[in-house]
Design a protein around this motif. Structure first.
Motif, PDB file in Angstrom:
ATOM      1  N   LEU A  89       0.837  -1.194   0.000  1.00 33.85           N
ATOM      2  CA  LEU A  89       0.000   0.000   0.000  1.00 33.85           C
ATOM      3  C   LEU A  89       0.884   1.260   0.000  1.00 33.85           C
ATOM      4  CD1 LEU A  89      -2.684  -1.114   2.620  1.00 33.85           C
ATOM      5  CD2 LEU A  89      -2.785  -1.279   0.117  1.00 33.85           C
ATOM      6  N   PRO A  90       0.496   2.289  -0.762  1.00 34.40           N
ATOM      7  CA  PRO A  90       1.351   3.481  -0.879  1.00 34.40           C
ATOM      8  C   PRO A  90       1.745   4.107   0.457  1.00 34.40           C
ATOM      9  CG  PRO A  90      -0.384   3.536  -2.527  1.00 34.40           C
ATOM     10  CD  PRO A  90      -0.683   2.369  -1.642  1.00 34.40           C
ATOM     11  N   ALA A  91       0.796   4.242   1.377  1.00 41.54           N
ATOM     12  CA  ALA A  91       1.118   4.868   2.664  1.00 41.54           C
ATOM     13  C   ALA A  91       2.094   4.026   3.477  1.00 41.54           C
ATOM     14  CB  ALA A  91      -0.158   5.121   3.464  1.00 41.54           C
ATOM     15  N   VAL A  92       2.041   2.718   3.297  1.00 48.97           N
ATOM     16  CA  VAL A  92       2.958   1.831   4.026  1.00 48.97           C
ATOM     17  C   VAL A  92       4.385   1.992   3.514  1.00 48.97           C
ATOM     18  CG1 VAL A  92       3.473  -0.573   4.594  1.00 48.97           C
ATOM     19  CG2 VAL A  92       1.102   0.207   4.525  1.00 48.97           C
ATOM     20  N   GLY A  93       4.519   2.215   2.222  1.00 52.58           N
ATOM     21  CA  GLY A  93       5.850   2.404   1.656  1.00 52.58           C
ATOM     22  C   GLY A  93       6.609   3.547   2.299  1.00 52.58           C
ATOM     23  N   LEU A  94       5.892   4.595   2.704  1.00 52.42           N
ATOM     24  CA  LEU A  94       6.546   5.728   3.354  1.00 52.42           C
ATOM     25  C   LEU A  94       7.086   5.360   4.730  1.00 52.42           C
ATOM     26  CD1 LEU A  94       4.099   8.650   2.454  1.00 52.42           C
ATOM     27  CD2 LEU A  94       6.282   8.069   1.374  1.00 52.42           C
ATOM     28  N   LEU A  95       6.457   4.408   5.410  1.00 47.72           N
ATOM     29  CA  LEU A  95       6.970   3.983   6.716  1.00 47.72           C
ATOM     30  C   LEU A  95       8.345   3.357   6.570  1.00 47.72           C
ATOM     31  CD1 LEU A  95       3.773   2.387   8.318  1.00 47.72           C
ATOM     32  CD2 LEU A  95       4.604   4.735   8.535  1.00 47.72           C
ATOM     33  N   PHE A  96       8.524   2.580   5.519  1.00 49.79           N
ATOM     34  CA  PHE A  96       9.833   1.971   5.275  1.00 49.79           C
ATOM     35  C   PHE A  96      10.845   3.013   4.814  1.00 49.79           C
ATOM     36  CE2 PHE A  96       7.071  -1.797   4.655  1.00 49.79           C
ATOM     37  CZ  PHE A  96       7.694  -2.670   5.531  1.00 49.79           C
ATOM     38  N   GLY A  97      10.426   3.862   3.874  1.00 52.71           N
ATOM     39  CA  GLY A  97      11.370   4.789   3.266  1.00 52.71           C
ATOM     40  C   GLY A  97      11.695   5.994   4.119  1.00 52.71           C
ATOM     41  N   GLU A  98      10.690   6.640   4.699  1.00 51.35           N
ATOM     42  CA  GLU A  98      10.906   7.869   5.444  1.00 51.35           C
ATOM     43  C   GLU A  98      11.274   7.628   6.907  1.00 51.35           C
ATOM     44  OE1 GLU A  98      10.871  10.907   4.021  1.00 51.35           O
ATOM     45  OE2 GLU A  98      10.546   9.874   2.111  1.00 51.35           O
ATOM     46  N   LEU A  99      10.711   6.593   7.512  1.00 54.83           N
ATOM     47  CA  LEU A  99      10.905   6.360   8.949  1.00 54.83           C
ATOM     48  C   LEU A  99      11.869   5.228   9.261  1.00 54.83           C
ATOM     49  CD1 LEU A  99       7.255   6.723  10.334  1.00 54.83           C
ATOM     50  CD2 LEU A  99       8.992   8.478   9.978  1.00 54.83           C
ATOM     51  N   ARG A 100      12.325   4.517   8.234  1.00 53.25           N
ATOM     52  CA  ARG A 100      13.230   3.369   8.419  1.00 53.25           C
ATOM     53  C   ARG A 100      12.594   2.299   9.298  1.00 53.25           C
ATOM     54  NH1 ARG A 100      15.103   6.216   4.995  1.00 53.25           N
ATOM     55  NH2 ARG A 100      17.287   6.797   4.720  1.00 53.25           N
ATOM     56  N   GLN A 101      11.283   2.106   9.132  1.00 50.75           N
ATOM     57  CA  GLN A 101      10.617   1.025   9.847  1.00 50.75           C
ATOM     58  C   GLN A 101      11.006  -0.313   9.224  1.00 50.75           C
ATOM     59  OE1 GLN A 101       7.561   1.960  12.516  1.00 50.75           O
ATOM     60  NE2 GLN A 101       9.593   2.875  12.608  1.00 50.75           N
ATOM     61  N   GLY A 102      10.822  -1.387   9.966  1.00 51.76           N
ATOM     62  CA  GLY A 102      11.211  -2.704   9.478  1.00 51.76           C
ATOM     63  C   GLY A 102      12.258  -3.302  10.388  1.00 51.76           C
ATOM     64  N   PRO A 103      13.158  -4.151   9.872  1.00 52.60           N
ATOM     65  CA  PRO A 103      14.199  -4.736  10.711  1.00 52.60           C
ATOM     66  C   PRO A 103      15.003  -3.657  11.419  1.00 52.60           C
ATOM     67  CG  PRO A 103      14.144  -5.835   8.578  1.00 52.60           C
ATOM     68  CD  PRO A 103      13.218  -4.653   8.481  1.00 52.60           C
ATOM     69  N   PRO A 104      15.383  -3.880  12.682  1.00 47.10           N
ATOM     70  CA  PRO A 104      16.109  -2.850  13.438  1.00 47.10           C
ATOM     71  C   PRO A 104      17.388  -2.414  12.732  1.00 47.10           C
ATOM     72  CG  PRO A 104      15.413  -4.635  14.884  1.00 47.10           C
ATOM     73  CD  PRO A 104      15.145  -5.086  13.490  1.00 47.10           C
ATOM     74  N   GLN A 105      17.591  -1.100  12.637  1.00 43.22           N
ATOM     75  CA  GLN A 105      18.801  -0.527  12.048  1.00 43.22           C
ATOM     76  C   GLN A 105      19.110   0.790  12.764  1.00 43.22           C
ATOM     77  OE1 GLN A 105      18.128   0.454   7.888  1.00 43.22           O
ATOM     78  NE2 GLN A 105      15.927   0.560   8.191  1.00 43.22           N
ATOM     79  N   PRO A 106      19.523   0.716  14.027  1.00 41.76           N
ATOM     80  CA  PRO A 106      19.611   1.905  14.872  1.00 41.76           C
ATOM     81  C   PRO A 106      20.537   2.998  14.374  1.00 41.76           C
ATOM     82  CG  PRO A 106      20.690   0.019  15.893  1.00 41.76           C
ATOM     83  CD  PRO A 106      19.919  -0.504  14.735  1.00 41.76           C
ATOM     84  N   ARG A 107      21.512   2.680  13.565  1.00 43.22           N
ATOM     85  CA  ARG A 107      22.438   3.702  13.097  1.00 43.22           C
ATOM     86  C   ARG A 107      21.870   4.514  11.944  1.00 43.22           C
ATOM     87  NH1 ARG A 107      25.201   3.285  16.788  1.00 43.22           N
ATOM     88  NH2 ARG A 107      25.365   5.513  16.469  1.00 43.22           N
ATOM     89  N   HIS A 108      20.705   4.128  11.419  1.00 52.18           N
ATOM     90  CA  HIS A 108      20.183   4.773  10.214  1.00 52.18           C
ATOM     91  C   HIS A 108      18.877   5.517  10.447  1.00 52.18           C
ATOM     92  CE1 HIS A 108      23.277   2.648   8.000  1.00 52.18           C
ATOM     93  NE2 HIS A 108      22.873   1.513   8.519  1.00 52.18           N
ATOM     94  N   VAL A 109      18.425   5.613  11.683  1.00 51.52           N
ATOM     95  CA  VAL A 109      17.169   6.288  11.990  1.00 51.52           C
ATOM     96  C   VAL A 109      17.473   7.666  12.566  1.00 51.52           C
ATOM     97  CG1 VAL A 109      14.987   6.133  13.243  1.00 51.52           C
ATOM     98  CG2 VAL A 109      16.121   4.046  12.453  1.00 51.52           C
ATOM     99  N   PRO A 110      16.801   8.723  12.089  1.00 49.60           N
ATOM    100  CA  PRO A 110      17.103  10.082  12.566  1.00 49.60           C
ATOM    101  C   PRO A 110      16.650  10.297  14.005  1.00 49.60           C
ATOM    102  CG  PRO A 110      15.203  10.112  11.093  1.00 49.60           C
ATOM    103  CD  PRO A 110      15.769   8.721  11.035  1.00 49.60           C
ATOM    104  N   PRO A 111      17.103  11.377  14.638  1.00 51.49           N
ATOM    105  CA  PRO A 111      16.704  11.678  16.021  1.00 51.49           C
ATOM    106  C   PRO A 111      15.193  11.866  16.148  1.00 51.49           C
ATOM    107  CG  PRO A 111      18.588  13.008  15.369  1.00 51.49           C
ATOM    108  CD  PRO A 111      18.091  12.340  14.128  1.00 51.49           C
ATOM    109  N   PRO A 112      14.664  11.743  17.374  1.00 50.95           N
ATOM    110  CA  PRO A 112      13.206  11.754  17.571  1.00 50.95           C
ATOM    111  C   PRO A 112      12.468  12.942  16.961  1.00 50.95           C
ATOM    112  CG  PRO A 112      14.277  10.980  19.553  1.00 50.95           C
ATOM    113  CD  PRO A 112      15.366  11.414  18.634  1.00 50.95           C
ATOM    114  N   ASP A 113      12.968  14.164  17.141  1.00 45.18           N
ATOM    115  CA  ASP A 113      12.241  15.319  16.603  1.00 45.18           C
ATOM    116  C   ASP A 113      12.188  15.272  15.079  1.00 45.18           C
ATOM    117  OD1 ASP A 113      11.894  16.145  19.186  1.00 45.18           O
ATOM    118  OD2 ASP A 113      13.295  17.838  19.067  1.00 45.18           O
ATOM    119  N   GLU A 114      13.293  14.900  14.471  1.00 48.70           N
ATOM    120  CA  GLU A 114      13.330  14.781  13.014  1.00 48.70           C
ATOM    121  C   GLU A 114      12.433  13.640  12.544  1.00 48.70           C
ATOM    122  OE1 GLU A 114      16.703  13.817   9.570  1.00 48.70           O
ATOM    123  OE2 GLU A 114      17.326  14.647  11.515  1.00 48.70           O
ATOM    124  N   TRP A 115      12.450  12.554  13.289  1.00 50.83           N
ATOM    125  CA  TRP A 115      11.608  11.393  12.955  1.00 50.83           C
ATOM    126  C   TRP A 115      10.132  11.767  13.048  1.00 50.83           C
ATOM    127  CZ3 TRP A 115       8.021   8.089  15.213  1.00 50.83           C
ATOM    128  CH2 TRP A 115       7.883   6.817  14.663  1.00 50.83           C
TER     129      TRP A 115
END
Length: 384
Positions: free
Chosen positions: A131-157
């Motif tokens: 679904l289009p809206a779900v794709g943004l969760l992966f692309g913009e928020l780095r949701q999915g398998p844990p990757q802590p070095r690649h997720v922006p700080p909370p305010d930016e997120w």
């Protein structure tokens, strides 16, 4: 009867799974077994105090931290979150789940704290990842398998989250994962403390969870396991992260949905607290029995459980974890609460029998459903 060690060794012997630690605590007795190696290819043997990326076993811990704030009257379950998360003050919703992300309508009501705890805020993963809206969760928020070095700080997120439409109206549907990450930001803003500090002070230290946190200190890296992904051809697992990798340094975004590292005994201490109605082993009260009951009570309608079938397999959902609502399989015990983690982990409590079960491996799940080892472990733990 096959013993716990035999259950684990049957899955480690062929080399596809480097190692595992399993724990079953019941009636004052604790059985804990470690088999295999901490890293693929041999080397350091797995040990009871080996450290694992526990992924979504973080979610019940995050939910408990929210309930601490509720008990202190710093949060209310039915309160709109916009006071602390202004980025979510005016959410919009895609007209239909399959609509383009710019085809939106206003949310019919605010998102509440309980919406986030029950995963019914409108953000998260449905059964259809295309679904289009779900794709943004992966692309913009780095949701999915844990990757802590690649997720922006909370305010930016949170700023990025505010640009993503809800998939469903608040309260309408159960959607996986994202709400726990939002709760992590909420805890930090309400408490005025970074999430790692708040969890340490209010949960980890009182429960003696000395090895649990979002990073692994240098003097404990020798106990940290590798993290692997299985190969389609059944060959040796593929490395994803080494002990000195992404969890060896402080992270910008401590994920309330899947960022913790822990041990079997540490999560067992958390599980025992839930079974004791919110009390630590020394009698100290972290939560009231009423708050624990709220966490472990199914919140979903039959239609919402059916909509989350890909993840839930007929289970309900409380706050931060699943709740067995029917004996669908031999290991399904009504009232069992807990969850599984995408890094190959599982932990549950069974109030009716006073049981805590913890299974920790280093092999990433190939999908949302539990693999054979978890099912074999649950059969053992329940005597099925």
């Amino acid at each position: 009867m096959t013993g716990l060690r035999e259950v684990l060794e049957a899955h480690v012997r062929d080399g596809a799974l480097p190692g595992a630690v399993a724990l079953v605590a019941r009636e004052g007795r604790t059985e804990c077994v470690a088999v295999g190696d901490a890293e693929a290819g041999g080397g350091t043997p797995m040990a009871r105090d080996s450290l694992f990326r526990i992924a979504s076993l973080t979610k019940p811990v995050t939910a408990a931290a929210v309930m601490v704030l509720v008990e202190e009257d710093r949060l209310e379950l039915d309160a709109p979150v916009r006071r602390w998360l202004p980025e979510l003050a005016s959410p919009v919703v895609v007209r239909t789940p399959r609509s383009p992300v710019d085809d939106v309508v206003p949310a019919v009501r605010p998102i509440t704290v309980e919406d986030l705890l029950s995963f019914r805020a409108g953000y998260g993963f449905p059964s259809d990842f295309s679904l289009p809206a779900v794709g943004l969760l992966f692309g913009e928020l780095r949701q999915g398998p844990p990757q802590p070095r690649h997720v922006p700080p909370p305010d930016e997120w949170m700023a990025a989250l505010a640009r993503i439409p809800l998939l469903y109206q608040p309260g309408e549907a159960w959607l996986y994962h994202t709400c726990s990450d939002i709760l992590g930001v909420l805890i930090a803003r309400v408490s005025g403390r970074p999430l790692p500090e708040f969890l340490a002070e209010r949960i980890f230290v009182p429960l003696g969870m000395e090895d649990t946190g979002f990073t692994v200190p240098g003097d404990r890296l020798h106990r940290f396991t590798g993290y692997y992904r299985g190969r389609p051809d059944g060959g040796p697992p593929e490395p994803v992260d080494a002990p000195d990798g992404q969890w060896s340094r402080p992270v910008a975004f401590p994920s309330g949905g899947g960022g913790l590292v822990s041990t079997a005994d540490d999560w067992c201490a958390f599980g025992r607290m839930l079974l004791a109605g919110g009390r630590a082993a020394d009698g100290r009260a972290l939560l009231t029995p009423g708050s624990v009951r709220q966490m472990m009570t199914d919140r979903l309608t039959p239609a919402q459980r059916a909509g989350g079938e890909l993840f839930l397999e007929g289970q309900g959902w409380g706050f931060g974890g699943s709740v067995d609502v029917e004996p669908r399989d031999p290991w399904n015990v009504p009232g069992r609460y807990g969850w599984i983690g995408g890094t190959g982990t599982a932990a549950h409590v069974v109030p009716s029998t006073g049981t805590v079960t913890v299974l920790l491996t280093q092999l990433e799940l190939g999908g949302p459903n539990p693999p054979a080892l978890m099912r074999d472990f649950w059969r053992y733990a329940t005597g099925a």
